[in-house]
Design a protein around this motif. Structure first.
Motif, PDB file in Angstrom:
ATOM      1  N   ARG A  19     -27.658  48.969  96.139  1.00 45.43           N
ATOM      2  CA  ARG A  19     -27.205  47.875  97.590  1.00 45.43           C
ATOM      3  C   ARG A  19     -27.013  46.713  97.372  1.00 45.43           C
ATOM      4  N   TYR A  20     -27.505  46.670  96.952  1.00 46.02           N
ATOM      5  CA  TYR A  20     -27.943  44.511  96.696  1.00 46.02           C
ATOM      6  C   TYR A  20     -26.264  44.496  95.711  1.00 46.02           C
ATOM      7  N   TYR A  21     -26.839  45.627  94.532  1.00 47.45           N
ATOM      8  CA  TYR A  21     -25.450  45.501  93.090  1.00 47.45           C
ATOM      9  C   TYR A  21     -23.875  45.431  94.287  1.00 47.45           C
ATOM     10  N   ALA A  22     -24.391  46.424  95.015  1.00 47.29           N
ATOM     11  CA  ALA A  22     -22.717  46.965  95.360  1.00 47.29           C
ATOM     12  C   ALA A  22     -21.975  45.671  95.809  1.00 47.29           C
ATOM     13  N   GLU A  23     -23.018  44.657  97.272  1.00 48.56           N
ATOM     14  CA  GLU A  23     -23.304  43.961  98.067  1.00 48.56           C
ATOM     15  C   GLU A  23     -22.567  42.553  97.463  1.00 48.56           C
ATOM     16  N   VAL A  24     -22.966  42.495  95.987  1.00 46.24           N
ATOM     17  CA  VAL A  24     -22.876  41.139  95.859  1.00 46.24           C
ATOM     18  C   VAL A  24     -21.367  41.086  94.398  1.00 46.24           C
ATOM     19  N   LYS A  25     -20.645  42.937  94.624  1.00 48.24           N
ATOM     20  CA  LYS A  25     -19.542  43.283  93.965  1.00 48.24           C
ATOM     21  C   LYS A  25     -20.569  43.238  92.470  1.00 48.24           C
ATOM     22  N   LEU A  27     -22.108  46.182  91.558  1.00 50.39           N
ATOM     23  CA  LEU A  27     -22.139  47.388  90.880  1.00 50.39           C
ATOM     24  C   LEU A  27     -21.703  48.117  92.212  1.00 50.39           C
ATOM     25  N   GLU A  28     -20.539  48.847  92.086  1.00 48.55           N
ATOM     26  CA  GLU A  28     -20.095  48.674  93.583  1.00 48.55           C
ATOM     27  C   GLU A  28     -19.686  50.444  92.931  1.00 48.55           C
ATOM     28  N   PRO A  29     -20.018  51.772  93.947  1.00 42.95           N
ATOM     29  CA  PRO A  29     -20.185  52.769  94.116  1.00 42.95           C
ATOM     30  C   PRO A  29     -18.766  53.313  93.977  1.00 42.95           C
ATOM     31  N   ALA A  30     -18.010  54.526  92.768  1.00 43.18           N
ATOM     32  CA  ALA A  30     -16.812  55.026  92.864  1.00 43.18           C
ATOM     33  C   ALA A  30     -16.731  55.432  94.407  1.00 43.18           C
ATOM     34  N   TYR A  31     -17.252  56.130  95.225  1.00 43.90           N
ATOM     35  CA  TYR A  31     -17.273  56.192  96.500  1.00 43.90           C
ATOM     36  C   TYR A  31     -17.898  56.291  97.382  1.00 43.90           C
ATOM     37  N   ILE A  32     -16.917  55.700  98.359  1.00 46.59           N
ATOM     38  CA  ILE A  32     -18.186  55.907  99.864  1.00 46.59           C
ATOM     39  C   ILE A  32     -17.132  57.326 100.697  1.00 46.59           C
ATOM     40  N   ASP A  33     -17.768  57.769 100.971  1.00 43.62           N
ATOM     41  CA  ASP A  33     -17.562  58.865 101.832  1.00 43.62           C
ATOM     42  C   ASP A  33     -17.520  57.807 103.956  1.00 43.62           C
ATOM     43  N   GLN A  34     -15.672  57.905 103.950  1.00 47.10           N
ATOM     44  CA  GLN A  34     -15.720  57.653 105.256  1.00 47.10           C
ATOM     45  C   GLN A  34     -16.837  57.794 106.600  1.00 47.10           C
ATOM     46  N   LYS A  35     -17.157  59.098 106.727  1.00 46.50           N
ATOM     47  CA  LYS A  35     -17.579  59.391 107.266  1.00 46.50           C
ATOM     48  C   LYS A  35     -19.225  59.224 107.906  1.00 46.50           C
ATOM     49  N   ASN A  36     -19.838  59.415 106.433  1.00 47.84           N
ATOM     50  CA  ASN A  36     -21.077  58.715 106.825  1.00 47.84           C
ATOM     51  C   ASN A  36     -21.819  58.019 106.244  1.00 47.84           C
ATOM     52  N   ASN A  37     -20.910  57.750 105.348  1.00 49.68           N
ATOM     53  CA  ASN A  37     -21.103  55.979 104.930  1.00 49.68           C
ATOM     54  C   ASN A  37     -21.496  56.461 103.276  1.00 49.68           C
ATOM     55  N   TYR A  38     -22.223  57.569 103.230  1.00 52.99           N
ATOM     56  CA  TYR A  38     -22.756  58.036 102.111  1.00 52.99           C
ATOM     57  C   TYR A  38     -22.151  57.343 101.019  1.00 52.99           C
ATOM     58  N   ARG A  39     -22.581  56.218  99.430  1.00 50.02           N
ATOM     59  CA  ARG A  39     -22.046  55.942  98.596  1.00 50.02           C
ATOM     60  C   ARG A  39     -22.639  56.896  97.062  1.00 50.02           C
ATOM     61  N   TYR A  40     -21.179  56.989  96.774  1.00 43.31           N
ATOM     62  CA  TYR A  40     -21.763  57.677  95.672  1.00 43.31           C
ATOM     63  C   TYR A  40     -21.276  57.360  94.507  1.00 43.31           C
ATOM     64  N   TYR A  41     -22.158  57.693  93.721  1.00 45.92           N
ATOM     65  CA  TYR A  41     -21.209  57.215  91.815  1.00 45.92           C
ATOM     66  C   TYR A  41     -21.193  58.067  90.941  1.00 45.92           C
ATOM     67  N   ASP A  42     -20.512  57.405  89.763  1.00 49.79           N
ATOM     68  CA  ASP A  42     -19.468  58.308  88.456  1.00 49.79           C
ATOM     69  C   ASP A  42     -20.354  58.406  87.165  1.00 49.79           C
ATOM     70  N   ASP A  43     -20.124  58.776  86.507  1.00 52.88           N
ATOM     71  CA  ASP A  43     -21.178  58.924  85.406  1.00 52.88           C
ATOM     72  C   ASP A  43     -20.193  57.463  84.351  1.00 52.88           C
ATOM     73  N   GLY A  44     -19.545  56.897  84.856  1.00 55.63           N
ATOM     74  CA  GLY A  44     -18.769  55.805  84.460  1.00 55.63           C
ATOM     75  C   GLY A  44     -20.060  54.423  84.768  1.00 55.63           C
ATOM     76  N   SER A  45     -20.302  54.845  86.317  1.00 50.40           N
ATOM     77  CA  SER A  45     -21.481  53.546  86.382  1.00 50.40           C
ATOM     78  C   SER A  45     -22.770  53.616  85.851  1.00 50.40           C
ATOM     79  N   TYR A  46     -22.711  54.830  85.135  1.00 49.79           N
ATOM     80  CA  TYR A  46     -24.605  54.986  84.916  1.00 49.79           C
ATOM     81  C   TYR A  46     -23.914  54.190  83.581  1.00 49.79           C
TER      82      TYR A  46
END
Length: 114
Positions: A19-25, A27-46
């Protein structure tokens, strides 16, 4: 795509760290679901997450980590790692000197008491 909890287990980075890494930009999630704000990471983020974990373990500050991530080619990464290695070696040298000074100080106190 991996949910935060899965990605946390895969990478060894806590959910709070992600969460902190996303906040400071860092490591941002690859996708954030707008309905529930769930964050998802892809294999490239690994790869990036593993790299960030290593950099943190090597004592890089958040700002240093951001600099590494901004250089998307990672062209300067080796130079930065070698500089960090040299700093660590200097710290070890300084700590060994402090230990010697402590030992000398303790010994001088023993000699005066005898």
């Amino acid at each position: 795509m991996h949910k935060v909890s899965e990605f946390s287990e895969m990478t060894g980075l806590s959910k709070e760290t992600l969460r902190y890494y996303a906040e400071v930009k860092l490591l941002e999630p690859a996708y954030i679901d707008q309905k529930n704000n769930y964050r998802y990471y892809d294999d490239g983020s690994y790869f990036l997450a593993i790299l960030l974990g290593k950099l943190r373990r090597f004592g890089f500050s958040i700002q240093e980590m951001i600099s590494v991530m901004e250089d998307e080619s990672f062209e300067n990464l080796e130079v930065l790692l070698l500089e960090k290695r040299e700093k660590i070696q200097m710290q070890i040298k300084d700590l060994k000197l402090q230990i010697k000074e402590i030992d000398d100080f303790v010994e001088s106190g023993k000699e005066k008491n005898e």
